[in-house]
Motif scaffolding. Structure first.
Motif, PDB file in Angstrom:
ATOM      1  N   THR A 240     137.101  55.659  56.416  1.00 38.34           N
ATOM      2  CA  THR A 240     136.875  56.898  55.664  1.00 38.34           C
ATOM      3  C   THR A 240     137.093  56.768  54.163  1.00 38.34           C
ATOM      4  N   LYS A 241     137.533  55.619  53.711  1.00 34.85           N
ATOM      5  CA  LYS A 241     137.764  55.458  52.284  1.00 34.85           C
ATOM      6  C   LYS A 241     136.470  55.676  51.511  1.00 34.85           C
ATOM      7  N   LYS A 242     136.498  56.604  50.613  1.00 35.44           N
ATOM      8  CA  LYS A 242     135.303  56.928  49.839  1.00 35.44           C
ATOM      9  C   LYS A 242     135.545  56.650  48.364  1.00 35.44           C
ATOM     10  N   LYS A 243     134.459  56.438  47.652  1.00 31.99           N
ATOM     11  CA  LYS A 243     134.557  56.235  46.217  1.00 31.99           C
ATOM     12  C   LYS A 243     134.959  57.539  45.544  1.00 31.99           C
ATOM     13  N   ALA A 244     135.666  57.398  44.439  1.00 32.09           N
ATOM     14  CA  ALA A 244     135.980  58.576  43.641  1.00 32.09           C
ATOM     15  C   ALA A 244     134.684  59.173  43.109  1.00 32.09           C
ATOM     16  N   LYS A 245     134.669  60.482  42.930  1.00 30.42           N
ATOM     17  CA  LYS A 245     133.491  61.144  42.386  1.00 30.42           C
ATOM     18  C   LYS A 245     133.702  61.426  40.907  1.00 30.42           C
ATOM     19  N   LYS A 246     132.871  60.816  40.086  1.00 32.81           N
ATOM     20  CA  LYS A 246     132.932  61.028  38.649  1.00 32.81           C
ATOM     21  C   LYS A 246     131.519  61.175  38.105  1.00 32.81           C
ATOM     22  N   GLU A 247     131.392  61.946  37.049  1.00 36.24           N
ATOM     23  CA  GLU A 247     130.075  62.149  36.450  1.00 36.24           C
ATOM     24  C   GLU A 247     129.751  60.974  35.522  1.00 36.24           C
ATOM     25  N   VAL A 248     128.884  60.093  36.019  1.00 35.23           N
ATOM     26  CA  VAL A 248     128.462  58.927  35.250  1.00 35.23           C
ATOM     27  C   VAL A 248     126.950  58.775  35.392  1.00 35.23           C
ATOM     28  N   ALA A 249     126.260  58.771  34.278  1.00 35.78           N
ATOM     29  CA  ALA A 249     124.814  58.549  34.278  1.00 35.78           C
ATOM     30  C   ALA A 249     124.541  57.055  34.159  1.00 35.78           C
ATOM     31  N   ILE A 250     123.326  56.654  34.524  1.00 32.21           N
ATOM     32  CA  ILE A 250     122.910  55.270  34.318  1.00 32.21           C
ATOM     33  C   ILE A 250     121.686  55.248  33.420  1.00 32.21           C
ATOM     34  N   GLN A 251     121.728  54.401  32.410  1.00 31.57           N
ATOM     35  CA  GLN A 251     120.559  54.151  31.576  1.00 31.57           C
ATOM     36  C   GLN A 251     119.624  53.267  32.411  1.00 31.57           C
TER      37      GLN A 251
ATOM     38  N   ASN B 113     119.067  54.607  45.861  1.00 24.98           N
ATOM     39  CA  ASN B 113     120.172  53.648  45.907  1.00 24.98           C
ATOM     40  C   ASN B 113     121.186  53.905  44.795  1.00 24.98           C
ATOM     41  N   LEU B 114     120.681  54.271  43.622  1.00 31.23           N
ATOM     42  CA  LEU B 114     121.585  54.584  42.505  1.00 31.23           C
ATOM     43  C   LEU B 114     122.454  55.794  42.838  1.00 31.23           C
ATOM     44  N   ALA B 115     121.853  56.777  43.501  1.00 33.14           N
ATOM     45  CA  ALA B 115     122.617  57.958  43.917  1.00 33.14           C
ATOM     46  C   ALA B 115     123.665  57.588  44.963  1.00 33.14           C
ATOM     47  N   LYS B 116     123.300  56.729  45.905  1.00 35.50           N
ATOM     48  CA  LYS B 116     124.248  56.303  46.940  1.00 35.50           C
ATOM     49  C   LYS B 116     125.426  55.537  46.345  1.00 35.50           C
ATOM     50  N   MET B 117     125.167  54.776  45.289  1.00 39.22           N
ATOM     51  CA  MET B 117     126.250  54.041  44.623  1.00 39.22           C
ATOM     52  C   MET B 117     127.284  54.991  44.024  1.00 39.22           C
ATOM     53  N   GLY B 118     126.828  56.195  43.636  1.00 39.28           N
ATOM     54  CA  GLY B 118     127.724  57.162  43.027  1.00 39.28           C
ATOM     55  C   GLY B 118     127.316  57.632  41.645  1.00 39.28           C
ATOM     56  N   TYR B 119     126.207  57.100  41.126  1.00 34.56           N
ATOM     57  CA  TYR B 119     125.717  57.621  39.847  1.00 34.56           C
ATOM     58  C   TYR B 119     125.270  59.066  40.053  1.00 34.56           C
ATOM     59  N   THR B 120     125.444  59.893  39.034  1.00 32.93           N
ATOM     60  CA  THR B 120     125.141  61.314  39.181  1.00 32.93           C
ATOM     61  C   THR B 120     123.905  61.756  38.403  1.00 32.93           C
ATOM     62  N   SER B 121     123.486  60.961  37.416  1.00 36.30           N
ATOM     63  CA  SER B 121     122.313  61.339  36.624  1.00 36.30           C
ATOM     64  C   SER B 121     121.696  60.104  35.985  1.00 36.30           C
ATOM     65  N   VAL B 122     120.536  60.303  35.362  1.00 36.37           N
ATOM     66  CA  VAL B 122     119.830  59.174  34.756  1.00 36.37           C
ATOM     67  C   VAL B 122     119.486  59.461  33.303  1.00 36.37           C
ATOM     68  N   GLU B 123     119.394  58.367  32.552  1.00 38.38           N
ATOM     69  CA  GLU B 123     118.871  58.395  31.192  1.00 38.38           C
ATOM     70  C   GLU B 123     117.649  57.497  31.189  1.00 38.38           C
ATOM     71  N   ALA B 124     116.502  58.063  30.873  1.00 38.88           N
ATOM     72  CA  ALA B 124     115.248  57.308  30.898  1.00 38.88           C
ATOM     73  C   ALA B 124     115.120  56.424  29.661  1.00 38.88           C
ATOM     74  N   ALA B 125     114.212  55.457  29.753  1.00 37.78           N
ATOM     75  CA  ALA B 125     113.957  54.564  28.609  1.00 37.78           C
ATOM     76  C   ALA B 125     112.514  54.114  28.608  1.00 37.78           C
TER      77      ALA B 125
ATOM     78  N   SER C 247     129.630  47.656  38.168  1.00 35.85           N
ATOM     79  CA  SER C 247     129.950  48.295  36.894  1.00 35.85           C
ATOM     80  C   SER C 247     130.402  49.734  37.093  1.00 35.85           C
ATOM     81  N   LEU C 248     129.700  50.457  37.964  1.00 30.32           N
ATOM     82  CA  LEU C 248     130.090  51.837  38.250  1.00 30.32           C
ATOM     83  C   LEU C 248     131.446  51.874  38.947  1.00 30.32           C
ATOM     84  N   ASP C 249     131.661  50.968  39.890  1.00 35.27           N
ATOM     85  CA  ASP C 249     132.933  50.949  40.618  1.00 35.27           C
ATOM     86  C   ASP C 249     134.113  50.766  39.676  1.00 35.27           C
ATOM     87  N   TYR C 250     133.916  49.969  38.633  1.00 40.91           N
ATOM     88  CA  TYR C 250     134.989  49.795  37.645  1.00 40.91           C
ATOM     89  C   TYR C 250     135.369  51.146  37.035  1.00 40.91           C
ATOM     90  N   LEU C 251     134.366  51.949  36.671  1.00 36.84           N
ATOM     91  CA  LEU C 251     134.631  53.253  36.058  1.00 36.84           C
ATOM     92  C   LEU C 251     135.214  54.238  37.071  1.00 36.84           C
TER      93      LEU C 251
END
Length: 302
Positions: A24-35, A63-75, A286-290
């Motif tokens: 049941t160990k889950k990742k912490a939920k934090k608001e982090v976007a990915i570029q 997959n990015l959402a499953k990792m725990g990212y919450t939003s995106v920044e386009a490029a 990288s996300l897991d570190y944050l």
């Protein structure tokens, strides 16, 4: 016999918490976007042309959402589209994957003629359409990711005025405009540090700064010193490292986040430009570190 049964039952009882914890160990939920430039090696192979929607593109977003990212920044804004998807399509793609559309990196540099005359009205026409497209895509922020080092302070002044006008037009449409640094902004133009000059000659009402903390350090400067010198100007952080976030030990993330309130930060955007492992694993590590870092709050939006 009863003693053996009791011992076995007791042993099993002690094992239950371990099993439950592992399951049941889950990742912490934090608001982090990915570029999304971070996953360019995958996106560059995607084929969304002619109205198509590549399955690999949708799978990546999920997959990015499953990792725990919450939003995106386009490029990848080009000809009115994001990754060859219309603004409405891109918004739907991102939201259907369980993410939010936060921001976008895009810009239009000034020509030699515009810099010489100080008349950038032609470029502003491009920006009017750009802003409309970003609004349709659900963006909250547009960030200019680059400008060359001007040859003179007059040219730098022109860019500051240009950015003020873009920011004013963004505000009118409910968006905000910002500038993202690299290391070259810490060079001097006629004796003035380019980055400092930009901070001092753009209107905070119209222009915020998305500090890329890694490039500030690479430019031999302290992010915290800039927070203290220009408090409240850094609405967004680009969190980056030499490769995976937190691996080099050179950036000093704990001090940066300790002073985030002074900076004025509201959003964190992770960007991974180089990898020491497969791309998707790199952005997840990288996300897991944050997520694991005790000095990173769950949200900076409030």
């Amino acid at each position: 016999m009863k003693t053996r049964i009791y011992i076995c039952a007791l042993a099993a009882l002690f094992m239950i918490p371990l099993a439950v914890t592992a399951q049941t160990k889950k990742k912490a939920k934090k608001e982090v976007a990915i570029q999304l430039y971070s996953v360019r090696d995958i996106l560059n192979k995607v084929d969304n042309k002619d109205g198509k929607c590549d399955a690999a593109y949708i799978t990546l977003l999920k997959n990015l959402a499953k990792m725990g990212y919450t939003s995106v920044e386009a490029a990848n804004y080009n000809n009115g589209k994001f990754y060859d998807r219309t603004p409405d399509q891109f918004k739907k793609d991102v939201e259907s994957a369980g993410l939010k559309v936060l921001s976008s990196h895009c810009t239009r540099g000034l020509s030699k003629e515009e810099l010489a005359s100080g008349d950038f009205s032609s470029s502003l026409q491009w920006w009017d359409q750009c802003i409309a497209d970003h609004k349709a895509a659900g963006m909250s922020y547009i960030v200019a990711p680059w400008m060359d080092v001007p040859k003179t302070l007059k040219e730098l002044d022109t860019y500051c005025a240009y950015y003020n006008e873009i920011g004013k037009r963004c505000n009118q449409q409910g968006l905000r405009f910002g500038y993202h640094n690299h290391a070259h902004e810490f060079q001097k133009v006629e004796g003035q540090v380019m980055y400092d000059y930009m901070l001092e000659h753009t209107n905070p009402e119209y222009v915020f700064f998305q500090m890329d903390v890694y490039w500030v350090v690479r430019g031999q400067n302290s992010p915290v010193d800039y927070f203290n010198k220009y408090p409240g100007r850094f609405k967004m952080f680009h969190i980056k490292d030499h490769r995976e976030i937190g691996q080099s030990g050179m950036v000093g993330f704990d001090a940066i986040f300790k002073n985030a309130k002074t900076a004025g930060v509201k959003h964190l955007v992770a960007e991974i430009e180089s990898y020491s492992m497969p791309v998707e694993k790199s952005v997840e590590v990288s996300l897991d570190y944050l997520l694991d870092a005790p000095f990173v709050k769950s949200s900076y939006a409030k």
